[in-house]
Design a protein around this motif. Sequence first.
Motif, PDB file in Angstrom:
ATOM      1  N   GLU A   1     -86.418   9.388 -24.495  1.00 52.81           N
ATOM      2  CA  GLU A   1     -85.433   8.768 -23.614  1.00 52.81           C
ATOM      3  C   GLU A   1     -84.028   9.251 -23.935  1.00 52.81           C
ATOM      4  N   ALA A   2     -83.146   9.152 -22.943  1.00 55.01           N
ATOM      5  CA  ALA A   2     -81.786   9.676 -23.089  1.00 55.01           C
ATOM      6  C   ALA A   2     -81.076   9.093 -24.299  1.00 55.01           C
ATOM      7  N   PHE A   3     -81.295   7.817 -24.562  1.00 59.09           N
ATOM      8  CA  PHE A   3     -80.645   7.192 -25.702  1.00 59.09           C
ATOM      9  C   PHE A   3     -81.147   7.793 -27.015  1.00 59.09           C
ATOM     10  N   GLN A   4     -82.416   8.113 -27.059  1.00 60.84           N
ATOM     11  CA  GLN A   4     -82.976   8.746 -28.251  1.00 60.84           C
ATOM     12  C   GLN A   4     -82.450  10.168 -28.426  1.00 60.84           C
TER      13      GLN A   4
ATOM     14  N   SER B   1     -70.796  10.504 -33.001  1.00 57.07           N
ATOM     15  CA  SER B   1     -71.312   9.161 -33.272  1.00 57.07           C
ATOM     16  C   SER B   1     -71.050   8.214 -32.108  1.00 57.07           C
ATOM     17  N   ARG B   2     -70.155   8.588 -31.173  1.00 58.35           N
ATOM     18  CA  ARG B   2     -69.849   7.752 -30.006  1.00 58.35           C
ATOM     19  C   ARG B   2     -70.673   8.133 -28.780  1.00 58.35           C
ATOM     20  N   LEU B   3     -71.486   9.177 -28.911  1.00 54.95           N
ATOM     21  CA  LEU B   3     -72.203   9.703 -27.751  1.00 54.95           C
ATOM     22  C   LEU B   3     -73.162   8.680 -27.145  1.00 54.95           C
ATOM     23  N   THR B   4     -73.969   8.050 -27.965  1.00 53.73           N
ATOM     24  CA  THR B   4     -74.969   7.144 -27.416  1.00 53.73           C
ATOM     25  C   THR B   4     -74.328   5.912 -26.808  1.00 53.73           C
ATOM     26  N   ALA B   5     -73.243   5.425 -27.398  1.00 55.78           N
ATOM     27  CA  ALA B   5     -72.553   4.272 -26.823  1.00 55.78           C
ATOM     28  C   ALA B   5     -72.053   4.582 -25.413  1.00 55.78           C
ATOM     29  N   VAL B   6     -71.582   5.802 -25.208  1.00 56.27           N
ATOM     30  CA  VAL B   6     -71.111   6.194 -23.876  1.00 56.27           C
ATOM     31  C   VAL B   6     -72.312   6.299 -22.915  1.00 56.27           C
ATOM     32  N   VAL B   7     -73.387   6.898 -23.377  1.00 57.28           N
ATOM     33  CA  VAL B   7     -74.557   7.067 -22.522  1.00 57.28           C
ATOM     34  C   VAL B   7     -75.176   5.723 -22.130  1.00 57.28           C
ATOM     35  N   THR B   8     -75.196   4.781 -23.073  1.00 57.81           N
ATOM     36  CA  THR B   8     -75.781   3.469 -22.792  1.00 57.81           C
ATOM     37  C   THR B   8     -74.827   2.523 -22.112  1.00 57.81           C
ATOM     38  N   GLY B   9     -73.528   2.839 -22.146  1.00 65.48           N
ATOM     39  CA  GLY B   9     -72.545   1.933 -21.567  1.00 65.48           C
ATOM     40  C   GLY B   9     -72.248   0.745 -22.442  1.00 65.48           C
ATOM     41  N   VAL B  10     -72.569   0.836 -23.734  1.00 65.55           N
ATOM     42  CA  VAL B  10     -72.318  -0.282 -24.648  1.00 65.55           C
ATOM     43  C   VAL B  10     -70.819  -0.478 -24.852  1.00 65.55           C
TER      44      VAL B  10
ATOM     45  N   TYR C   1     -76.500  17.212 -26.554  1.00 70.10           N
ATOM     46  CA  TYR C   1     -75.290  16.844 -25.825  1.00 70.10           C
ATOM     47  C   TYR C   1     -75.269  17.464 -24.436  1.00 70.10           C
ATOM     48  N   GLU C   2     -75.630  18.725 -24.346  1.00 67.14           N
ATOM     49  CA  GLU C   2     -75.507  19.427 -23.071  1.00 67.14           C
ATOM     50  C   GLU C   2     -76.379  18.834 -21.964  1.00 67.14           C
ATOM     51  N   VAL C   3     -77.579  18.353 -22.299  1.00 60.42           N
ATOM     52  CA  VAL C   3     -78.398  17.760 -21.248  1.00 60.42           C
ATOM     53  C   VAL C   3     -77.806  16.437 -20.775  1.00 60.42           C
ATOM     54  N   LEU C   4     -76.967  15.828 -21.611  1.00 57.83           N
ATOM     55  CA  LEU C   4     -76.321  14.555 -21.265  1.00 57.83           C
ATOM     56  C   LEU C   4     -74.888  14.742 -20.789  1.00 57.83           C
ATOM     57  N   ALA C   5     -74.416  15.979 -20.753  1.00 53.15           N
ATOM     58  CA  ALA C   5     -72.991  16.248 -20.539  1.00 53.15           C
ATOM     59  C   ALA C   5     -72.478  15.709 -19.205  1.00 53.15           C
ATOM     60  N   ASP C   6     -73.272  15.790 -18.137  1.00 52.42           N
ATOM     61  CA  ASP C   6     -72.795  15.302 -16.843  1.00 52.42           C
ATOM     62  C   ASP C   6     -72.490  13.809 -16.898  1.00 52.42           C
TER      63      ASP C   6
ATOM     64  N   LEU D   1     -79.916  10.239 -16.036  1.00 50.46           N
ATOM     65  CA  LEU D   1     -80.520  10.227 -17.360  1.00 50.46           C
ATOM     66  C   LEU D   1     -81.971  10.675 -17.315  1.00 50.46           C
ATOM     67  N   ALA D   2     -82.677  10.354 -16.242  1.00 48.10           N
ATOM     68  CA  ALA D   2     -84.055  10.848 -16.104  1.00 48.10           C
ATOM     69  C   ALA D   2     -84.076  12.369 -16.025  1.00 48.10           C
ATOM     70  N   ALA D   3     -83.108  12.939 -15.323  1.00 45.78           N
ATOM     71  CA  ALA D   3     -83.018  14.401 -15.256  1.00 45.78           C
ATOM     72  C   ALA D   3     -82.721  14.984 -16.634  1.00 45.78           C
ATOM     73  N   ALA D   4     -81.834  14.326 -17.387  1.00 41.41           N
ATOM     74  CA  ALA D   4     -81.521  14.790 -18.739  1.00 41.41           C
ATOM     75  C   ALA D   4     -82.751  14.727 -19.629  1.00 41.41           C
ATOM     76  N   GLU D   5     -83.511  13.654 -19.520  1.00 39.51           N
ATOM     77  CA  GLU D   5     -84.731  13.505 -20.319  1.00 39.51           C
ATOM     78  C   GLU D   5     -85.720  14.628 -20.020  1.00 39.51           C
ATOM     79  N   ALA D   6     -85.887  14.935 -18.743  1.00 37.89           N
ATOM     80  CA  ALA D   6     -86.823  15.986 -18.349  1.00 37.89           C
ATOM     81  C   ALA D   6     -86.403  17.340 -18.908  1.00 37.89           C
ATOM     82  N   GLN D   7     -85.110  17.625 -18.855  1.00 38.84           N
ATOM     83  CA  GLN D   7     -84.618  18.890 -19.393  1.00 38.84           C
ATOM     84  C   GLN D   7     -84.843  18.963 -20.896  1.00 38.84           C
ATOM     85  N   TYR D   8     -84.613  17.855 -21.572  1.00 40.14           N
ATOM     86  CA  TYR D   8     -84.771  17.864 -23.024  1.00 40.14           C
ATOM     87  C   TYR D   8     -86.241  18.002 -23.415  1.00 40.14           C
TER      88      TYR D   8
END
Length: 398
Positions: free
Chosen positions: A278-281, A389-398, A324-329, A143-150
């Motif tokens: 942040e990735a969640f944002q 709408s489900r993207l952030t839940a998956v990224v956060t593990g909620v 989405y693409e920066v978070l795709a992995d 997620l830190a790598a995704a944040e940097a890319q974004y």
Amino acid sequence: MSRSTLGALALVALVLPLAACVDNDATPAASGAPGRALTVSSTQDACEVSATTAPSGTLTFAVSNDGTDVTEFYLLGEDGLRVVSEVENIGPGLTRDLVVQVRPGTYYTACKPGMVGDGIRAEFTVTDSGEAVGPTGDAADQLAAAEAQYVAYVKDQVGALIAGTQEFADAYTAGDDDEARALYAATRVHWERVEPVAESFGDLDPLTDAREADLEDGQTWSGWHYIEKDLWPPLAADNGGVEYVPLTDAERTKAADDLVGWTQQLVDQVNDPQFTFEAFQIANGAKELLDEVATGKVTGEEEIWSHTDLWDFQANVDGARVAYEVLADVVEGADPDLAATLVERFAALEGLLAEHGSVEKGFTAYDELTAQQVKQLSTAVDALSEPLSRLTAVVTGV
């Protein structure tokens, strides 16, 4: 921007920000700990939050609109300006969840009935639960790598935005309206791609991008759409029965200077060494951009004078796709079915848009689309909005 291009962007050191958020339309998220599940009742004159304090960690605000106007709910930072997280367009009788991961500190809650004004605010305190907030281990590295890319993507977009805005402003103040009209939509795409970032900086978004229909009584209008109306002056019949009065040279200069100045403020904020997203944002911002399409672009209300809505539409989709693409992995590892669905539905929506033009070559004017074409675009937006709408839940593990 393709994933391969994004992957090649240099990574920068990041400092985790204060909080992050997820807006989950489909399934109410459970916070799982006492004091972390809160309710909000929004009416015309009240914003009743079930508690004024909660322990740090993952909080769930179940926001119910018990009034008669569409409403919004915000969690603001200690300065009362920075938007930590938000959930918009909550219709009367509806409830939407906002899930936030927050560290100890002082915040403000705010309901905005009618989606205007500063909102009905109250202080909200987050105490120290002693628990870690945010991801750890391998997920944190991804997620830190995704944040940097974004962040690199955002800096690139605002760099193009300030250059284009200055060129647009120069043409407008010089009275070269044909050139200004030609530059208008192509410059705005850089703003529309990263609008969730701009919205996080307090008043910059309404100062720069407010529509006339969004104004409160007595509010001074400024920004892109203020100039848009002057470049595409309406007939009296389309202006409330009043003949439109063009801006004077002095008014043009002020409008242009203000627009450039506020855009430069955005550039300065984004290029501050402490800036991060942040990735969640990022994930929440992707959904916000699709909401922007559904509530403004696909209805033709955003560019009501110029009818350049499809440029904005494409830009919002671009921004959501890059998010989405920066978070795709991370998504592919956690929920490969969701990843496949998102790729498929982004492609379908962008295919429909391509039938009407492109950012580079120009789009069909929105008022020239048939009702059937608008319906097709709207259906494709809805089809993408649900899995997004489900993207952030998956990224956060909620």
